[in-house]
Scaffold this active site. Structure first.
Site, PDB file in Angstrom:
ATOM      1  N   GLU A 112       0.831  -1.203   0.000  1.00 17.96           N
ATOM      2  CA  GLU A 112       0.000   0.000   0.000  1.00 17.96           C
ATOM      3  C   GLU A 112       0.870   1.259   0.000  1.00 17.96           C
ATOM      4  O   GLU A 112       0.622   2.217  -0.725  1.00 17.96           O
ATOM      5  CB  GLU A 112      -0.927   0.027   1.226  1.00 17.96           C
ATOM      6  CG  GLU A 112      -1.896  -1.131   1.307  1.00 17.96           C
ATOM      7  CD  GLU A 112      -1.354  -2.313   2.107  1.00 17.96           C
ATOM      8  OE1 GLU A 112      -0.143  -2.639   1.998  1.00 17.96           O
ATOM      9  OE2 GLU A 112      -2.148  -2.917   2.849  1.00 17.96           O
TER      10      GLU A 112
ATOM     11  N   CYS B 163      -2.166  -2.476   7.251  1.00 17.82           N
ATOM     12  CA  CYS B 163      -1.673  -2.302   8.618  1.00 17.82           C
ATOM     13  C   CYS B 163      -1.867  -0.854   9.070  1.00 17.82           C
ATOM     14  O   CYS B 163      -2.208   0.028   8.275  1.00 17.82           O
ATOM     15  CB  CYS B 163      -0.199  -2.704   8.690  1.00 17.82           C
ATOM     16  SG  CYS B 163       0.932  -1.468   8.008  1.00 17.82           S
TER      17      CYS B 163
HETATM   18 ZN   LIG Z   1       1.143  -1.727   5.769  1.00 17.89          ZN
END
Ligand SMILES: [Zn+2]
Length: 140
Positions: A66, A95
């Site tokens: 990401e 996360c």
């Molecule tokens: Zn991450």
């Protein structure tokens, strides 16, 4: 003050984003975790930036798919995002570090988590995943 993205993510665009996130998983560099992640980020300008997780033998220097996608986009002048599709084996969600980084630019962008078969596990705005985020305004 948080805002919703005003541009709708049409089903065709959403499917293309998911397909791209799954496709780039083949490029992942994850020899330690074997957890392959692909991401496809749609910007408000209409461009798509992909990312993969890139691990390192010095584990903490690894980076998530990401953030790779976001940093690629930001380094090319993009600052506003519509959505990101994230593909993993099991539909895992971004996360906390990635949520924070995305929130810096587009706190209401759409997060779409899919598994390797393209099954959607989550489709929600980022501010649902990271409520009360630390924001640039907090430094004013
Ligand atoms: Zn991450």
């Amino acid at each position: 003050m948080k805002r919703r993205n005003t541009l709708d993510l049409n089903p065709k665009t959403r499917d293309e984003l998911i397909k791209k996130a799954i496709e780039v998983r083949s490029l992942t560099y994850s020899p330690y975790s074997h957890y392959a992640v692909g991401a496809a980020l749609l910007t408000e300008s209409g461009k798509v930036y992909t990312g993969i997780n890139i691990e390192n033998s010095a584990y903490p220097t690894s980076i998530c798919a990401e953030r790779v996608a976001v940093f690629k986009a930001v380094s090319e002048g993009e600052r506003a995002f519509i959505a990101i599709a994230v593909a993993t084996d099991n539909g895992g969600s971004p996360c906390g570090s990635c949520r924070q980084v995305m929130s810096e630019f587009s706190p209401s962008m759409q997060i779409i988590d899919v598994d390797g078969a393209g099954i959607v596990h989550l489709d929600a705005p980022l501010d649902d995943l990271l409520p009360h985020a630390f924001r640039p305004e907090d430094l004013e």
